[in-house]
Design a protein around this motif. Structure first.
Motif, mmCIF file in Angstrom:
data_model
loop_
_atom_site.group_PDB
_atom_site.id
_atom_site.type_symbol
_atom_site.label_atom_id
_atom_site.label_comp_id
_atom_site.label_asym_id
_atom_site.label_seq_id
_atom_site.Cartn_x
_atom_site.Cartn_y
_atom_site.Cartn_z
ATOM 1 N N UNK A 1 0.827 -1.211 0.000
ATOM 2 C CA UNK A 1 0.000 0.000 0.000
ATOM 3 C C UNK A 1 0.860 1.259 0.000
ATOM 4 N N UNK A 2 1.901 1.322 0.865
ATOM 5 C CA UNK A 2 2.651 2.589 0.978
ATOM 6 C C UNK A 2 4.151 2.404 1.158
ATOM 7 N N UNK B 1 -3.979 3.445 -5.249
ATOM 8 C CA UNK B 1 -4.966 2.469 -4.789
ATOM 9 C C UNK B 1 -6.246 3.131 -4.313
ATOM 10 N N UNK B 2 -6.208 4.378 -3.849
ATOM 11 C CA UNK B 2 -7.415 5.091 -3.444
ATOM 12 C C UNK B 2 -8.378 5.231 -4.611
ATOM 13 N N UNK C 1 -14.767 3.064 4.295
ATOM 14 C CA UNK C 1 -13.649 2.360 4.928
ATOM 15 C C UNK C 1 -12.420 2.370 4.023
ATOM 16 N N UNK C 2 -12.608 2.103 2.751
ATOM 17 C CA UNK C 2 -11.496 2.093 1.796
ATOM 18 C C UNK C 2 -10.876 3.478 1.660
ATOM 19 N N UNK C 3 -11.721 4.516 1.501
ATOM 20 C CA UNK C 3 -11.196 5.872 1.328
ATOM 21 C C UNK C 3 -10.434 6.325 2.572
#
Length: 487
Positions: free
Chosen positions: A390-391, A403-404, A468-470
Motif C-alpha cells: 500500500x505505501x 490504490x485510493x 472504509x477504503x477511502x
C-alpha cells in the motif's frame, strides 16, 4: 686492491667471500667492492662503531651476526641473495641508502634495533622474526614482496613501523606483537593485514590498497586512523574493546566487511561507498557516526549468510536496525527513513520464509498451542504485506493515492449497479451533463465524511466499504506526506 689507512677504508675490485670476511674482521670500517663472490657468513668483531659498504655488490647471500658493532650502512650497494642479520645486543642499526637491488631482508632476535631503507629496491620479502623493541623505516622505496612481523605466539613488544612514499606488496603484522605505532604515508600496498595490538595505527594518503585492509585486534586497545586513502576491501574483525576507528576523506572500492565486530568508536567522515558492498553481520553499530557518506544505491547491505536463508534476513534486519539507530543518534533522519524501509523489507522476507513460524505451520500446531497463535501469525504477515504494497511502509505517497482511486472506482461502479442516485450503465455518452454528474458524484463520494441521501440497504452496505477504503488509503497518504515532519 687499494688500502687507505688514514680512513681505515679499502677499495676492492673482486674478492672471494673468505677474503672479504678476513678484511672485515681486521677492523676496517669502510668497504668498496665491485663484486664479492660466494656466501658471506660473518660475526662482526666485538667493538662499537660503524661499518660502511659503498658501491659493493654481493653476488650471493650476506649473513651477519652482530655482537658489539652498532651500525651497518649500505650505500648504492647490491645484495643478490638474502641479507640476514641477528644481534644479541641492543642498539644495532642497519641502513640501506640508494641500493638498486636487495633480494630479501631477514632480521631475527633484534633488540631495540632499527632497520632503515631509503630510495632502494627489495626484490623479495622483508621479515622480522621474534624481534623485541625493533623499528622499521622505509622511505621512497619499492618492496616487491611481503613485509611481515612474526612472533610465533610470543608476547613481544615492538617499537614502530613507518613506511612513506613507497610501493609495497603485502604488510602482515601477526598475533602476539604489540606496536607503539604503525604509520603508513602515501604510496601503495597490495594488502595490509594486522592481527597485532597497536596503540596507534595510521594510514594517511595511501592512494591504493589494491586487495584488502584487514584489522583484527581481538579486544586489544587500538586506535586506527585512515585518511585520504583508497582501499579495495576493508575488513574489521575485532571484539569488544576500547577500539577507535576513524575513516576520513577516503574511498572503499570493493567491499567493507565488519563481521562479529564491536568497535568502541567508529567515525566515518567524507567517505565514498557508492561502489562498495557492505557486510555488517553480527556487528554493533550503535556507537558509529557517519557524516557526509556517499552510500550505495538505496543503502542496501549484503550478508555473509547463504542467499534466501533465514539467517541472512535476520542478520540484515538487525544490521538495518542498528544502522538506523546510529543515524537517528546523529540527527540524520533522511537516511534513517531509508534504513527503516530496508529493515521492514528484511523483516517481511524473514516472516514469510518457509522456516519461519507461519500460517501453514501454525494451524498444524494450533491444537497444542491454540488457534490464537495461528491467527496472530497470519495477522502479522498480512499487516506487513499490506504495509509494503500500500505505501512501502509509509515511504511512498503515490502508492496509496493510486490504490485510493482504483478501489473507489470499484465501489462506485458497484454503487451504480445497485441504483445510486438514478445512475445506470449506458453506451450513450453524448450528453456532457451526464458525464459531469458522474465525475462529480465520484469525487463527492471519495470524501469519507460525505452525506448520503435516503437510499435502500444495498447502497448502505456499499457505502460502508467505500468510506472504509477511502479512509484507509487517505491515512496512508497523510502518513507518507509527513515522513519528513521530524526533520
Amino acid at each position: 686492491m687499494e688500502e687507505n689507512s688514514e680512513n681505515q677504508g679499502v677499495q676492492l675490485i673482486n674478492i672471494s667471500a673468505d677474503k672479504f670476511v678476513e678484511q672485515l674482521k681486521s677492523g676496517i670500517e669502510e668497504f668498496s667492492c665491485k663484486r664479492i663472490i660466494g656466501n658471506v657468513n660473518v660475526r662482526l668483531p666485538e667493538r662499537t662503531g660503524i661499518i660502511n659498504f659503498r658501491e659493493c655488490v654481493f653476488a650471493n647471500e650476506l649473513v651477519v651476526h652482530i655482537d658489539e658493532v652498532n651500525s651497518i650502512r649500505f650505500y648504492n650497494s647490491e645484495i643478490k641473495g638474502r641479507f640476514y642479520i641477528e644481534s644479541n645486543k641492543e642498539g644495532a642499526t642497519v641502513l640501506f641508502d640508494a641500493c638498486p637491488s636487495i633480494f630479501s631482508i631477514e632480521a631475527e632476535d633484534l633488540r631495540s634495533s632499527q632497520i632503515t631503507i631509503r630510495e632502494s629496491l627489495v626484490e623479495n620479502k622483508i621479515q622480522f622474526l621474534t624481534c623485541h623493541n625493533a623499528s622499521l623505516y622505509i622511505r621512497s622505496s619499492t618492496i616487491k614482496g611481503q613485509i611481515s612481523f612474526d612472533a610465533y605466539g610470543l608476547p613481544l613488544k615492538m617499537d614502530q613501523v613507518r613506511i612513506s612514499s613507497s610501493e609495497c606488496g603485502n604488510l602482515s603484522l601477526s598475533h602476539g606483537l604489540a606496536f607503539e605505532r604503525v604509520l603508513l604515508e602515501s604510496g601503495t600496498f597490495s594488502s595490509i593485514s594486522s592481527h597485532a595490538n597497536i596503540k596507534q595505527f595510521q594510514i594517511i594518503g595511501v592512494k591504493n590498497i589494491i586487495d584488502k585492509l584487514l584489522i583484527d585486534s581481538f579486544g586489544s586497545t587500538i586506535e586506527v586512523l585512515v585518511a585520504n586513502a583508497e582501499i579495495g576491501t576493508l575488513t574489521l574483525d575485532y571484539e569488544i574493546g576500547k577500539s577507535s576507528f576513524r575513516l576520513l576523506n577516503s574511498k572503499i572500492k570493493s567491499s567493507w566487511n565488519m563481521k562479529y565486530a564491536a568497535p568502541h568508536e567508529l567515525h566515518a567522515l567524507n567517505l565514498d561507498l557508492q561502489d562498495c558492498s557492505l557486510y555488517f553481520d553480527n556487528t554493533r553499530l550503535s556507537n558509529c557516526v557517519f557524516s557526509n557518506v556517499t552510500w550505495p544505491k538505496d543503502m542496501k547491505l549484503c550478508s555473509i549468510h547463504p542467499e534466501n536463508s533465514k539467517e541472512k534476513y535476520a542478520s540484515l534486519r538487525e544490521s538495518y536496525r542498528q544502522l538506523k539507530k546510529a543515524m537517528l543518534n546523529d540527527g540524520n533522519n533522511f537516511d534513517s527513513l531509508v534504513l527503516y524501509r530496508n529493515e521492514m523489507e528484511a523483516h517481511w522476507a524473514l516472516v514469510r520464509h518457509p522456516k519461519s513460524t507461519g500460517l501453514h505451520q501454525s494451524f498444524l500446531f494450533s491444537r497444542i498451542y491454540g488457534v490464537e497463535r495461528g491467527l496472530q501469525d497470519w495477522q502479522n504477515k498480512f499487516l506487513l504485506w499490506l504495509g509494503y504494497h500500500v505505501s512501502d511502509h509509509g515511504q511512498s505517497f503515490m502508492r496509496p493515492l493510486f490504490w485510493l482511486f482504483v478501489f473507489h472506482m470499484f465501489f462506485f461502479l458497484i454503487a451504480i449497479a445497485v441504483g445510486y442516485n438514478g445512475f445506470y450503465f449506458t453506451s450513450n455518452l453524448e450528453e456532457w451533463g451526464a458525464t459531469a454528474d458522474f465525475v462529480g458524484s465520484y469525487l463527492y463520494l471519495l470524501n469519507p465524511v460525505h452525506k448520503l441521501p435516503d437510499t435502500h440497504g444495498g447502497m448502505l452496505i456499499v457505502d460502508f466499504f467505500m468510506r472504509l477504503s477511502s479512509g484507509f488509503f487517505i491515512y496512508h497518504i497523510i502518513r507518507a506526506s509527513r515522513k519528513f515532519a521530524k526533520v
